[in-house]
Motif scaffolding. Structure first.
Motif, mmCIF file in Angstrom:
data_model
loop_
_atom_site.group_PDB
_atom_site.id
_atom_site.type_symbol
_atom_site.label_atom_id
_atom_site.label_comp_id
_atom_site.label_asym_id
_atom_site.label_seq_id
_atom_site.Cartn_x
_atom_site.Cartn_y
_atom_site.Cartn_z
ATOM 1 N N LEU A 294 0.831 -1.208 0.000
ATOM 2 C CA LEU A 294 0.000 0.000 0.000
ATOM 3 C C LEU A 294 0.866 1.259 0.000
ATOM 4 O O LEU A 294 1.976 1.273 0.531
ATOM 5 C CB LEU A 294 -0.912 0.014 1.231
ATOM 6 C CG LEU A 294 -2.006 -1.058 1.268
ATOM 7 C CD1 LEU A 294 -2.692 -1.072 2.626
ATOM 8 C CD2 LEU A 294 -3.023 -0.832 0.149
ATOM 9 N N THR A 295 0.326 2.310 -0.611
ATOM 10 C CA THR A 295 0.951 3.634 -0.555
ATOM 11 C C THR A 295 0.292 4.390 0.599
ATOM 12 O O THR A 295 -0.936 4.528 0.632
ATOM 13 C CB THR A 295 0.734 4.375 -1.888
ATOM 14 O OG1 THR A 295 1.432 3.662 -2.917
ATOM 15 C CG2 THR A 295 1.266 5.795 -1.818
ATOM 16 N N LEU A 296 1.106 4.818 1.550
ATOM 17 C CA LEU A 296 0.585 5.486 2.744
ATOM 18 C C LEU A 296 0.581 7.001 2.537
ATOM 19 O O LEU A 296 1.576 7.571 2.084
ATOM 20 C CB LEU A 296 1.444 5.140 3.965
ATOM 21 C CG LEU A 296 1.760 3.653 4.191
ATOM 22 C CD1 LEU A 296 2.577 3.463 5.464
ATOM 23 C CD2 LEU A 296 0.490 2.816 4.242
ATOM 24 N N LEU A 312 0.724 17.063 0.972
ATOM 25 C CA LEU A 312 0.612 15.661 1.390
ATOM 26 C C LEU A 312 1.989 15.083 1.678
ATOM 27 O O LEU A 312 2.995 15.562 1.156
ATOM 28 C CB LEU A 312 0.010 14.807 0.266
ATOM 29 C CG LEU A 312 -1.227 15.268 -0.477
ATOM 30 C CD1 LEU A 312 -0.992 15.208 -1.971
ATOM 31 C CD2 LEU A 312 -2.389 14.372 -0.139
ATOM 32 N N TRP A 313 2.013 14.035 2.480
ATOM 33 C CA TRP A 313 3.234 13.265 2.749
ATOM 34 C C TRP A 313 2.931 11.831 2.319
ATOM 35 O O TRP A 313 1.981 11.225 2.804
ATOM 36 C CB TRP A 313 3.570 13.347 4.233
ATOM 37 C CG TRP A 313 4.769 12.579 4.693
ATOM 38 C CD1 TRP A 313 4.763 11.429 5.425
ATOM 39 C CD2 TRP A 313 6.145 12.918 4.495
ATOM 40 N NE1 TRP A 313 6.058 11.034 5.687
ATOM 41 C CE2 TRP A 313 6.929 11.929 5.131
ATOM 42 C CE3 TRP A 313 6.802 13.966 3.838
ATOM 43 C CZ2 TRP A 313 8.322 11.958 5.133
ATOM 44 C CZ3 TRP A 313 8.185 13.991 3.842
ATOM 45 C CH2 TRP A 313 8.936 12.986 4.487
ATOM 46 N N ILE A 314 3.719 11.316 1.364
ATOM 47 C CA ILE A 314 3.430 10.027 0.730
ATOM 48 C C ILE A 314 4.625 9.089 0.912
ATOM 49 O O ILE A 314 5.763 9.465 0.625
ATOM 50 C CB ILE A 314 3.159 10.219 -0.783
ATOM 51 C CG1 ILE A 314 1.993 11.195 -0.996
ATOM 52 C CG2 ILE A 314 2.877 8.886 -1.465
ATOM 53 C CD1 ILE A 314 1.812 11.634 -2.449
ATOM 54 N N VAL A 315 4.359 7.872 1.386
ATOM 55 C CA VAL A 315 5.429 6.901 1.640
ATOM 56 C C VAL A 315 5.032 5.535 1.082
ATOM 57 O O VAL A 315 3.878 5.119 1.207
ATOM 58 C CB VAL A 315 5.717 6.771 3.161
ATOM 59 C CG1 VAL A 315 6.881 5.808 3.408
ATOM 60 C CG2 VAL A 315 6.028 8.134 3.774
ATOM 61 N N ALA A 316 5.995 4.844 0.449
ATOM 62 C CA ALA A 316 5.740 3.481 -0.034
ATOM 63 C C ALA A 316 7.042 2.699 -0.065
ATOM 64 O O ALA A 316 8.136 3.272 -0.088
ATOM 65 C CB ALA A 316 5.094 3.510 -1.416
#
Length: 339
Positions: A294-296, A312-316
């Motif tokens: 999943l992409t958080l 936004l802050w996006i983590v994967a």
């Protein structure tokens, strides 16, 4: 009975290739025969698949005879040479390198964003897997684009060393051990020590002052979204993290959209998990993203500097969703709809 497929993995002993094999197993992809391929350096090695040890074969011109789907993660030069050979042998190629991404007649696909483009594999028998940092960003931005239309995207990335490969993972671990033992840390993979350091340099610098990695994000985002009018600016940095890329993304939309609207959209979006409760210290981190697909997305807030702005802050996990899983997802759609 559902059809099964003969699958080749080129670069099967590398970090992404190993993960591709693991993803095929985890996701129960209908494999009849698995053919792990690598260079002569890997001769004698094997890969584990559903409890079997399958010997690695040396990649050559005849490796793709009888193969239905060929997953490539062996570098651009290998893809340029063997991708067309695999396609000519009758395999559909899903290539993880940058070799074919910007070719106008080759689809560049993120299944949650532009799955219909997979049909264009018929042009040349090749589908390109996008850059890791691009994949996680567009997964999160597509629902917002559909709802409010993106005008501008400014992204800064904080990219894990595994994006460079297994040698970089080993080097970071060795440097940390050395420094904590009071010794000098040796830098071979990168131009500088990466342990306890950050540098804004991924891939080569271009004449415009940006790096190749930064321009990949610019150009790939437009192609995947199917919209050349989106303005994108990227700064990519390498950080001392093993797995998981993080991104600070600032977007400007044509129509106003609130942070609550964005949260609601992303809560329903495929492949996305909203992790956004700063009051309880809940926000996406590489530690949480590593090992999952999943992409958080979190830290969703109104931009105070522009009218229709969201931050936004996006983590994967860059090895999984950023590479191997995305390729296997493409293969799943190929198998289900087209082959």
């Amino acid at each position: 009975m559902a059809r099964k497929f003969n699958v080749a993995v080129a670069g099967a002993t590398g970090a992404v290739g190993t993960q591709m094999v693991q993803c095929l197993e985890e996701r129960n992809f209908p494999v009849e025969l698995l053919r792990p391929l690598a260079s002569e350096r890997s001769l004698g090695k094997s890969v584990s698949f559903h409890g079997q040890e399958i010997p690695v074969e040396v990649l050559n011109e005849n490796s793709f005879v009888g193969i239905d789907i060929a997953l490539f993660s062996a570098g651009g030069s290998v893809s340029l040479k063997y991708g067309p050979i695999a396609a000519a042998s009758g395999a559909v190629v899903v290539d993880n390198s940058s070799a074919f991404r910007m070719e106008p007649d080759i689809p560049l696909v993120v299944p949650e964003v532009n799955p219909d483009d997979i049909a264009l594999y018929k042009n040349r028998g090749i589908i390109a897997n996008p850059n890791c940092s691009t994949i996680q960003m567009v997964v999160a931005l597509k629902p917002i684009h559909d709802a409010a239309r993106l005008k501008r995207v400014v992204v800064s990335t904080y990219q894990a060393v595994s994006g460079t490969g297994q040698k970089a993972v080993t080097e970071l671990a060795a440097q940390v051990r050395a420094l904590l033992s009071g010794q000098e840390a040796e830098a071979k993979v990168y131009p500088y020590r990466i342990a306890f350091n950050v540098f804004p340099h991924i891939d080569v610098f271009l004449e415009n002052g940006f790096t190749k990695e930064e321009m990949k994000m610019v150009n790939e985002t437009k192609k995947i979204m199917g919209d050349d009018s989106i303005r994108v600016c990227a700064t990519t940095a390498r950080v001392p993290v093993f797995y998981g890329h993080s991104e600070a993304v600032n977007i400007e939309t044509e129509r106003k959209i609130s942070p609550d609207d964005v949260r609601a959209l992303l809560a329903q979006a495929p492949g996305v998990k909203v992790v956004d409760d700063p009051a309880n210290r809940l926000y996406p981190m590489p530690l949480d993203a590593a090992g999952q697909d999943l992409t958080l997305v979190g830290r969703i807030r109104q931009d105070t500097s522009v009218e229709n702005g969201i931050v936004l802050w996006i983590v994967a996990d860059n090895i999984r969703k950023g590479a191997a899983t995305n390729a296997v997802q493409i293969a799943e759609i190929l198998a289900e709809k087209y082959l």
